[in-house]
Motif scaffolding. Sequence first.
Motif, PDB file in Angstrom:
ATOM      1  N   ARG A 134       7.197  -1.486 -58.830  1.00 20.88           N
ATOM      2  CA  ARG A 134       6.894  -1.803 -60.231  1.00 20.88           C
ATOM      3  C   ARG A 134       8.198  -1.959 -61.031  1.00 20.88           C
ATOM      4  O   ARG A 134       8.296  -2.825 -61.902  1.00 20.88           O
ATOM      5  N   ALA A 135       9.176  -1.134 -60.748  1.00 21.47           N
ATOM      6  CA  ALA A 135      10.460  -1.219 -61.444  1.00 21.47           C
ATOM      7  C   ALA A 135      11.348  -2.331 -60.882  1.00 21.47           C
ATOM      8  O   ALA A 135      12.123  -2.953 -61.609  1.00 21.47           O
ATOM      9  N   TRP A 136      11.239  -2.609 -59.581  1.00 20.68           N
ATOM     10  CA  TRP A 136      12.130  -3.541 -58.891  1.00 20.68           C
ATOM     11  C   TRP A 136      11.683  -4.995 -59.012  1.00 20.68           C
ATOM     12  O   TRP A 136      12.515  -5.891 -59.208  1.00 20.68           O
ATOM     13  N   LEU A 137      10.391  -5.262 -58.892  1.00 20.41           N
ATOM     14  CA  LEU A 137       9.890  -6.643 -58.841  1.00 20.41           C
ATOM     15  C   LEU A 137      10.311  -7.519 -60.015  1.00 20.41           C
ATOM     16  O   LEU A 137      10.737  -8.662 -59.803  1.00 20.41           O
ATOM     17  N   PRO A 138      10.200  -7.069 -61.276  1.00 22.82           N
ATOM     18  CA  PRO A 138      10.525  -7.959 -62.399  1.00 22.82           C
ATOM     19  C   PRO A 138      11.952  -8.503 -62.375  1.00 22.82           C
ATOM     20  O   PRO A 138      12.220  -9.540 -62.988  1.00 22.82           O
ATOM     21  N   ALA A 139      12.862  -7.866 -61.682  1.00 26.85           N
ATOM     22  CA  ALA A 139      14.246  -8.339 -61.618  1.00 26.85           C
ATOM     23  C   ALA A 139      14.478  -9.360 -60.495  1.00 26.85           C
ATOM     24  O   ALA A 139      15.581  -9.888 -60.369  1.00 26.85           O
ATOM     25  N   GLN A 140      13.442  -9.669 -59.720  1.00 24.16           N
ATOM     26  CA  GLN A 140      13.614 -10.575 -58.585  1.00 24.16           C
ATOM     27  C   GLN A 140      13.413 -12.026 -59.029  1.00 24.16           C
ATOM     28  O   GLN A 140      12.456 -12.331 -59.754  1.00 24.16           O
ATOM     29  N   PRO A 141      14.292 -12.940 -58.601  1.00 22.80           N
ATOM     30  CA  PRO A 141      14.212 -14.335 -59.062  1.00 22.80           C
ATOM     31  C   PRO A 141      12.929 -15.052 -58.632  1.00 22.80           C
ATOM     32  O   PRO A 141      12.509 -16.002 -59.282  1.00 22.80           O
ATOM     33  N   TRP A 142      12.295 -14.614 -57.588  1.00 25.25           N
ATOM     34  CA  TRP A 142      11.072 -15.247 -57.087  1.00 25.25           C
ATOM     35  C   TRP A 142       9.803 -14.677 -57.727  1.00 25.25           C
ATOM     36  O   TRP A 142       8.716 -15.200 -57.523  1.00 25.25           O
ATOM     37  N   TYR A 143       9.942 -13.619 -58.514  1.00 25.36           N
ATOM     38  CA  TYR A 143       8.785 -12.972 -59.145  1.00 25.36           C
ATOM     39  C   TYR A 143       8.453 -13.670 -60.455  1.00 25.36           C
ATOM     40  O   TYR A 143       9.323 -13.868 -61.299  1.00 25.36           O
ATOM     41  N   ASP A 144       7.190 -14.030 -60.650  1.00 27.02           N
ATOM     42  CA  ASP A 144       6.755 -14.718 -61.864  1.00 27.02           C
ATOM     43  C   ASP A 144       5.521 -14.026 -62.424  1.00 27.02           C
ATOM     44  O   ASP A 144       4.451 -14.613 -62.536  1.00 27.02           O
ATOM     45  N   GLY A 145       5.671 -12.754 -62.765  1.00 22.41           N
ATOM     46  CA  GLY A 145       4.546 -11.985 -63.280  1.00 22.41           C
ATOM     47  C   GLY A 145       4.959 -11.197 -64.497  1.00 22.41           C
ATOM     48  O   GLY A 145       6.039 -11.399 -65.057  1.00 22.41           O
ATOM     49  N   PRO A 146       4.106 -10.266 -64.914  1.00 20.34           N
ATOM     50  CA  PRO A 146       4.408  -9.469 -66.111  1.00 20.34           C
ATOM     51  C   PRO A 146       5.651  -8.595 -65.934  1.00 20.34           C
ATOM     52  O   PRO A 146       5.976  -8.171 -64.821  1.00 20.34           O
ATOM     53  N   ALA A 147       6.323  -8.322 -67.047  1.00 18.42           N
ATOM     54  CA  ALA A 147       7.550  -7.518 -67.028  1.00 18.42           C
ATOM     55  C   ALA A 147       7.275  -6.071 -66.629  1.00 18.42           C
ATOM     56  O   ALA A 147       8.146  -5.407 -66.078  1.00 18.42           O
ATOM     57  N   GLU A 148       6.097  -5.579 -66.918  1.00 23.29           N
ATOM     58  CA  GLU A 148       5.704  -4.224 -66.527  1.00 23.29           C
ATOM     59  C   GLU A 148       4.399  -4.326 -65.747  1.00 23.29           C
ATOM     60  O   GLU A 148       3.323  -4.038 -66.269  1.00 23.29           O
ATOM     61  N   PRO A 149       4.492  -4.739 -64.481  1.00 20.14           N
ATOM     62  CA  PRO A 149       3.280  -5.045 -63.721  1.00 20.14           C
ATOM     63  C   PRO A 149       2.478  -3.810 -63.317  1.00 20.14           C
ATOM     64  O   PRO A 149       3.030  -2.760 -63.032  1.00 20.14           O
ATOM     65  N   GLU A 150       1.173  -3.977 -63.337  1.00 15.48           N
ATOM     66  CA  GLU A 150       0.273  -3.009 -62.716  1.00 15.48           C
ATOM     67  C   GLU A 150       0.067  -3.512 -61.298  1.00 15.48           C
ATOM     68  O   GLU A 150      -0.538  -4.565 -61.098  1.00 15.48           O
ATOM     69  N   LEU A 151       0.593  -2.799 -60.340  1.00 13.48           N
ATOM     70  CA  LEU A 151       0.548  -3.253 -58.947  1.00 13.48           C
ATOM     71  C   LEU A 151      -0.581  -2.594 -58.182  1.00 13.48           C
ATOM     72  O   LEU A 151      -0.872  -1.413 -58.385  1.00 13.48           O
ATOM     73  N   THR A 152      -1.159  -3.361 -57.288  1.00  8.95           N
ATOM     74  CA  THR A 152      -2.112  -2.815 -56.323  1.00  8.95           C
ATOM     75  C   THR A 152      -1.655  -3.224 -54.941  1.00  8.95           C
ATOM     76  O   THR A 152      -1.080  -4.309 -54.748  1.00  8.95           O
ATOM     77  N   ARG A 153      -1.898  -2.352 -53.999  1.00 10.01           N
ATOM     78  CA  ARG A 153      -1.590  -2.644 -52.602  1.00 10.01           C
ATOM     79  C   ARG A 153      -2.710  -3.519 -52.062  1.00 10.01           C
ATOM     80  O   ARG A 153      -3.878  -3.209 -52.196  1.00 10.01           O
ATOM     81  N   VAL A 154      -2.351  -4.632 -51.434  1.00 12.97           N
ATOM     82  CA  VAL A 154      -3.324  -5.541 -50.850  1.00 12.97           C
ATOM     83  C   VAL A 154      -3.538  -5.194 -49.381  1.00 12.97           C
ATOM     84  O   VAL A 154      -4.667  -5.012 -48.932  1.00 12.97           O
ATOM     85  N   ALA A 155      -2.445  -5.100 -48.627  1.00 13.31           N
ATOM     86  CA  ALA A 155      -2.519  -4.810 -47.193  1.00 13.31           C
ATOM     87  C   ALA A 155      -1.107  -4.509 -46.694  1.00 13.31           C
ATOM     88  O   ALA A 155      -0.121  -4.850 -47.344  1.00 13.31           O
TER      89      ALA A 155
END
Length: 189
Positions: free
Chosen positions: A18-39
């Motif tokens: 949740r803290a790491w993803l928003p800083a990734q250049p390939w991530y195009d989602g909310p700045a403070e994402p609510e994450l769920t595990r898919v698999a």
Amino acid sequence: MAILHKAQITPSKLELLRAWLPAQPWYDGPAEPELTRVAAARFDDPDGEVGIETMLVRAGEGPALHVPLTYRAAPLEGGEAFLVGTTQHSVLGERWVYDATGDPVYLAETARVIREGDHQAIEEVEGVPREPDLKLAGSGVDETGPVEVQVNRIPTIAVDPADEGVLTGCWTGQETPVVLVHLLRAGAS
């Protein structure tokens, strides 16, 4: 075989991501994402030192995101740019969590799985086999020279039967395999 522990992990993998993803250049989602595990599924480190996990997460209602991770008992030399964070594991102690695209153990094992047409590791929790909820399959390829592992962060590309040099995955809600990783000749990306 991937040996897993029933343990408390603080912060959790999703909290780290949740803290790491928003800083990734390939991530195009909310700045403070609510994450769920898919698999998720595991590969084996031949030396038994590094945890290797292929994880899919979702930010809100967005697409599944492919986030391979490695877990180490000590910092990866030269891996600072790939550090997701550290966590406290109630059985294994402090663990350094890395974006696996910068970890040579992940890169070598993923290339091997693809080349040999192998699958995810058998998972065992306290002596009991567990079925992973992500099914991985290497396509097999006759490629012996230097290669690069190219991770598809948003796995939506359907598998072509003629595809060689790919790692595919399927999970509940995505029963048709999609390409997670391409194996390319070094310098061809």
